[in-house]
Design a protein around this motif. Structure first.
Motif, PDB file in Angstrom:
ATOM      1  N   LEU A  70       0.831  -1.206   0.000  1.00 42.38           N
ATOM      2  CA  LEU A  70       0.000   0.000   0.000  1.00 42.38           C
ATOM      3  C   LEU A  70       0.865   1.256   0.000  1.00 42.38           C
ATOM      4  O   LEU A  70       1.735   1.421   0.861  1.00 42.38           O
ATOM      5  CB  LEU A  70      -0.924   0.014   1.222  1.00 42.38           C
ATOM      6  CG  LEU A  70      -1.864  -1.190   1.363  1.00 42.38           C
ATOM      7  CD1 LEU A  70      -2.599  -1.112   2.688  1.00 42.38           C
ATOM      8  CD2 LEU A  70      -2.846  -1.248   0.211  1.00 42.38           C
ATOM      9  N   GLU A  71       0.601   2.132  -0.963  1.00 45.51           N
ATOM     10  CA  GLU A  71       1.371   3.377  -1.069  1.00 45.51           C
ATOM     11  C   GLU A  71       0.511   4.555  -0.642  1.00 45.51           C
ATOM     12  O   GLU A  71      -0.647   4.679  -1.051  1.00 45.51           O
ATOM     13  CB  GLU A  71       1.838   3.564  -2.512  1.00 45.51           C
ATOM     14  CG  GLU A  71       2.697   4.793  -2.719  1.00 45.51           C
ATOM     15  CD  GLU A  71       3.090   4.970  -4.170  1.00 45.51           C
ATOM     16  OE1 GLU A  71       2.399   5.729  -4.892  1.00 45.51           O
ATOM     17  OE2 GLU A  71       4.074   4.322  -4.592  1.00 45.51           O
ATOM     18  N   CYS A  72       1.075   5.405   0.172  1.00 45.89           N
ATOM     19  CA  CYS A  72       0.371   6.618   0.580  1.00 45.89           C
ATOM     20  C   CYS A  72       0.390   7.601  -0.592  1.00 45.89           C
ATOM     21  O   CYS A  72       1.461   7.961  -1.102  1.00 45.89           O
ATOM     22  CB  CYS A  72       1.051   7.231   1.808  1.00 45.89           C
ATOM     23  SG  CYS A  72       0.350   8.819   2.312  1.00 45.89           S
ATOM     24  N   SER A  73      -0.776   8.035  -1.046  1.00 42.07           N
ATOM     25  CA  SER A  73      -0.838   8.935  -2.206  1.00 42.07           C
ATOM     26  C   SER A  73      -0.371  10.344  -1.863  1.00 42.07           C
ATOM     27  O   SER A  73      -0.108  11.160  -2.748  1.00 42.07           O
ATOM     28  CB  SER A  73      -2.276   8.983  -2.741  1.00 42.07           C
ATOM     29  OG  SER A  73      -3.156   9.501  -1.766  1.00 42.07           O
ATOM     30  N   ARG A  74      -0.239  10.671  -0.575  1.00 42.98           N
ATOM     31  CA  ARG A  74       0.189  12.009  -0.155  1.00 42.98           C
ATOM     32  C   ARG A  74       1.721  12.130  -0.171  1.00 42.98           C
ATOM     33  O   ARG A  74       2.266  13.090  -0.698  1.00 42.98           O
ATOM     34  CB  ARG A  74      -0.354  12.331   1.239  1.00 42.98           C
ATOM     35  CG  ARG A  74      -1.882  12.333   1.310  1.00 42.98           C
ATOM     36  CD  ARG A  74      -2.348  12.588   2.735  1.00 42.98           C
ATOM     37  NE  ARG A  74      -3.791  12.505   2.863  1.00 42.98           N
ATOM     38  CZ  ARG A  74      -4.626  13.515   2.625  1.00 42.98           C
ATOM     39  NH1 ARG A  74      -4.134  14.693   2.265  1.00 42.98           N
ATOM     40  NH2 ARG A  74      -5.931  13.355   2.757  1.00 42.98           N
ATOM     41  N   CYS A  75       2.388  11.166   0.443  1.00 44.08           N
ATOM     42  CA  CYS A  75       3.854  11.255   0.551  1.00 44.08           C
ATOM     43  C   CYS A  75       4.587  10.185  -0.256  1.00 44.08           C
ATOM     44  O   CYS A  75       5.821  10.149  -0.276  1.00 44.08           O
ATOM     45  CB  CYS A  75       4.281  11.183   2.017  1.00 44.08           C
ATOM     46  SG  CYS A  75       3.950   9.593   2.789  1.00 44.08           S
ATOM     47  N   CYS A 105       0.493   5.436   7.780  1.00 50.28           N
ATOM     48  CA  CYS A 105       1.660   6.112   7.220  1.00 50.28           C
ATOM     49  C   CYS A 105       2.439   6.721   8.386  1.00 50.28           C
ATOM     50  O   CYS A 105       1.887   7.480   9.188  1.00 50.28           O
ATOM     51  CB  CYS A 105       1.234   7.206   6.242  1.00 50.28           C
ATOM     52  SG  CYS A 105       2.642   8.058   5.499  1.00 50.28           S
ATOM     53  N   HIS A 106       3.722   6.385   8.473  1.00 51.20           N
ATOM     54  CA  HIS A 106       4.544   6.846   9.591  1.00 51.20           C
ATOM     55  C   HIS A 106       5.445   8.023   9.206  1.00 51.20           C
ATOM     56  O   HIS A 106       6.377   8.357   9.946  1.00 51.20           O
ATOM     57  CB  HIS A 106       5.388   5.687  10.129  1.00 51.20           C
ATOM     58  CG  HIS A 106       4.576   4.694  10.924  1.00 51.20           C
ATOM     59  ND1 HIS A 106       4.546   4.684  12.301  1.00 51.20           N
ATOM     60  CD2 HIS A 106       3.746   3.705  10.529  1.00 51.20           C
ATOM     61  CE1 HIS A 106       3.761   3.716  12.720  1.00 51.20           C
ATOM     62  NE2 HIS A 106       3.257   3.100  11.663  1.00 51.20           N
ATOM     63  N   THR A 107       5.168   8.645   8.063  1.00 55.63           N
ATOM     64  CA  THR A 107       5.917   9.841   7.685  1.00 55.63           C
ATOM     65  C   THR A 107       5.465  11.025   8.545  1.00 55.63           C
ATOM     66  O   THR A 107       4.255  11.273   8.672  1.00 55.63           O
ATOM     67  CB  THR A 107       5.692  10.180   6.201  1.00 55.63           C
ATOM     68  OG1 THR A 107       6.055   9.045   5.413  1.00 55.63           O
ATOM     69  CG2 THR A 107       6.517  11.383   5.782  1.00 55.63           C
ATOM     70  N   ARG A 108       6.404  11.720   9.111  1.00 54.46           N
ATOM     71  CA  ARG A 108       6.064  12.860   9.973  1.00 54.46           C
ATOM     72  C   ARG A 108       5.332  13.924   9.171  1.00 54.46           C
ATOM     73  O   ARG A 108       5.657  14.226   8.023  1.00 54.46           O
ATOM     74  CB  ARG A 108       7.322  13.467  10.592  1.00 54.46           C
ATOM     75  CG  ARG A 108       8.015  12.521  11.580  1.00 54.46           C
ATOM     76  CD  ARG A 108       9.212  13.207  12.202  1.00 54.46           C
ATOM     77  NE  ARG A 108       8.800  14.377  12.991  1.00 54.46           N
ATOM     78  CZ  ARG A 108       9.647  15.222  13.581  1.00 54.46           C
ATOM     79  NH1 ARG A 108      10.958  15.015  13.439  1.00 54.46           N
ATOM     80  NH2 ARG A 108       9.203  16.242  14.267  1.00 54.46           N
ATOM     81  N   LYS A 109       4.301  14.484   9.795  1.00 54.11           N
ATOM     82  CA  LYS A 109       3.482  15.560   9.231  1.00 54.11           C
ATOM     83  C   LYS A 109       2.616  15.121   8.050  1.00 54.11           C
ATOM     84  O   LYS A 109       1.981  15.952   7.409  1.00 54.11           O
ATOM     85  CB  LYS A 109       4.352  16.754   8.804  1.00 54.11           C
ATOM     86  CG  LYS A 109       5.115  17.393   9.954  1.00 54.11           C
ATOM     87  CD  LYS A 109       5.907  18.596   9.478  1.00 54.11           C
ATOM     88  CE  LYS A 109       6.653  19.234  10.619  1.00 54.11           C
ATOM     89  NZ  LYS A 109       7.426  20.432  10.200  1.00 54.11           N
ATOM     90  N   CYS A 110       2.605  13.828   7.734  1.00 51.90           N
ATOM     91  CA  CYS A 110       1.706  13.343   6.671  1.00 51.90           C
ATOM     92  C   CYS A 110       0.298  13.250   7.245  1.00 51.90           C
ATOM     93  O   CYS A 110       0.083  12.725   8.346  1.00 51.90           O
ATOM     94  CB  CYS A 110       2.148  11.973   6.156  1.00 51.90           C
ATOM     95  SG  CYS A 110       1.105  11.347   4.809  1.00 51.90           S
TER      96      CYS A 110
END
Length: 512
Positions: free
Chosen positions: A285-290, A307-312
């Motif tokens: 699964l890919e996050c479409s935002r980041c 999603c564990h990307t900061r600020k996403c």
């Protein structure tokens, strides 16, 4: 004490239940034994009657009698003949060992002194002859069985769903239980039944085993594994396969699908601990935002992907929600009955049209090849007449030859059989049609493998999941949309447009 010293057991045996039911062999043995006992002043304290072959060990009544003798309940045995006691040498050896320890053994129809060396030798020879007789009998029976199997006949009682028609005759489908066995395979393929629940359901529908009772869990498991239902006979001991002459109940494809499901479910049971820690959509699964991959985690026994990307801003999404969307996509690949009927009609029409077009193209190309051949003849004549010098002749001949070779290749290209391409289309459509079932019937490993074979990309935005399928699955998914727009799936125009696009894809693959 004197009474015990003369106490004997009478052992009477017939090889089959049928012999026992007739009574003749049993009564003859019993009469001979009691005559012998009366003549020799032997007291018969108990009779042991057995309807079992002596060719193998494990006769329950014989074993019970030997145990009673070892407990001291009798001092001897009276039997009809040696071959009634043992036709396998192990039982005979055990009996001789007990004689050495003091057991009296009498044979009513044979005057043998087992205490003497000569009598013992004579008895041993008769026991060996009896064992050889049964060994030869086994070989003859085996030859007869394999002769029937090579003829395609099943020489045993008919399995559930079939009925016997007498010796040397093929089994026929039971009109009542046959359709229920077929239904058993179809229901199991839905993925909605375990073996136990399916057995319960079939019992309610009326399926019974040969004894009129419910088909057990093990019985149903063996039934689903039995290739007899696809027209083949498998010998359990040797695993040899023979082609049967009986009519199959199900298709090979359906049988293989059931075997795959049974195998997958067994693997799933074996690998429970491993599977418990595995996420179906892990690293898919890919996050479409980041554009980073979502990570699987468990919260209160519910699986999420986050999603564990900061600020996403992407929030977590449940695995069961993703799987439902994916399953809906797979269901979208399944064809309706209308589409299947139109597909079959399109195949027939396209086959004729392609054949006619191919013949026209070949006719046109052959005319062009004939023109080139005439030009080559004229070119050669001109060269021989001295009109053309050698360099010009060679250059023009090479050019014409190349053109002729190109046209020859076109002729060969037209020879590509329409049936080859249509066969690939049919195989692919069968795979597409069963996509949902294949996914649901697999364990997590199988699901992930199947997912990778048809999905190009998963992307998640908020609670939405965008699934991009690989070609040609995407063609099937979008078959309800054609360039002119407005058509609905199932209409001939829409289906024909989709089939034409599909054919071009497989035609290009075939050319490549």
């Amino acid at each position: 004490m004197n009474r015990l010293a003369k106490s004997h057991f009478a052992y009477i045996r017939v090889s089959t239940v049928r012999q026992g039911q007739t009574g003749t062999s049993l009564e003859e043995q019993r009469a001979a034994i009691f005559r012998h006992a009366q003549k020799n002043d032997l007291n018969i304290v108990q009779e042991f009657e057995e309807k079992e072959t002596a060719a193998k060990r494990g006769r329950p009544v014989f074993s019970k009698m030997i145990k009673a003798i070892k407990r001291g309940e009798a001092t001897g045995i009276v039997m009809h003949k040696i071959d009634r006691s043992a036709r396998n040498l192990r039982d005979w050896a055990e009996l001789m060992e007990m004689i050495d320890k003091g057991l009296e053994v009498h044979f009513a129809n044979e005057n043998l002194d087992l205490d003497s060396r000569g009598g013992r030798l004579s008895a041993d020879i008769q026991a060996v002859v009896a064992a050889d007789y049964i060994r030869n009998l086994k070989e003859e029976v085996k030859k007869g069985l394999y002769g029937r199997l090579k003829q395609g006949l099943y020489p045993f009682p008919a399995p559930v769903g079939y009925q016997d028609n007498g010796p040397a005759k093929a089994k026929t489908i039971d009109p009542i239980h046959g359709p229920l066995v077929k239904k058993a395979f179809e229901l199991y393929l839905t993925g909605n039944y375990s073996i136990t629940s399916l057995a319960d359901d079939l019992y309610k529908r009326g399926l019974r085993n040969q004894f009129g009772r419910k088909v057990s869990r093990n019985g149903l498991f063996n039934l689903l594994h039995n290739p007899f239902y696809i027209g083949r006979i498998r010998m359990k001991k040797t695993q040899q396969i023979f082609s049967g002459v009986h009519r199959p109940l199900i298709t090979d494809e359906k049988f293989r699908a059931v075997q795959d499901m049974l195998s997958s479910n067994r693997t799933c049971d074996i690998d429970k601990r491993e599977i418990a820690g595995t996420f179906v959509f892990r690293r898919r699964l890919e996050c479409s935002r980041c554009e980073r991959l979502l990570t699987g985690e468990i919260q209160k026994e519910i699986r999420y992907y986050r999603c564990h990307t900061r600020k996403c801003a992407q929030k977590g999404i449940r695995e069961d929600a993703i799987e439902k969307i994916f399953c809906d996509t797979l269901l979208d690949l399944k064809f309706s009955d209308v589409e299947i009927a139109l597909f079959e009609r399109w195949l027939q029409e396209s086959k004729k049209a392609k054949k006619d077009q191919s013949n026209e193209d070949k006719k046109r190309i052959r005319l062009e090849i004939e023109k080139i051949a005439n030009r080559l003849d004229r070119l050669t004549d001109a060269y021989l007449d001295g009109v053309l010098d050698e360099d010009v002749f060679v250059a023009k001949k090479e050019k014409m030859t190349e053109e002729k070779d190109r046209l020859d290749d076109q002729i060969n290209d037209r020879k590509v059989d329409f049936a080859d391409i249509s066969k690939k289309m049919v195989s692919f459509f069968e795979l597409s049609n069963s996509a949902y079932l294949r996914y649901k019937s697999g364990n997590i490993r199988k699901k992930r493998e199947f997912m990778d074979s048809i999905v190009s990309n998963f992307s998640v935005k908020d609670k939405s999941v965008l699934i991009k399928l690989k070609t040609p699955f995407d063609v099937v998914q979008n078959r309800g949309v054609i360039p002119s727009g407005g058509a609905r799936r199932g209409r001939a125009r829409t289906v024909y447009a989709f089939l034409s696009r599909s054919f071009r894809y497989f035609e290009e693959c075939n050319a490549g």
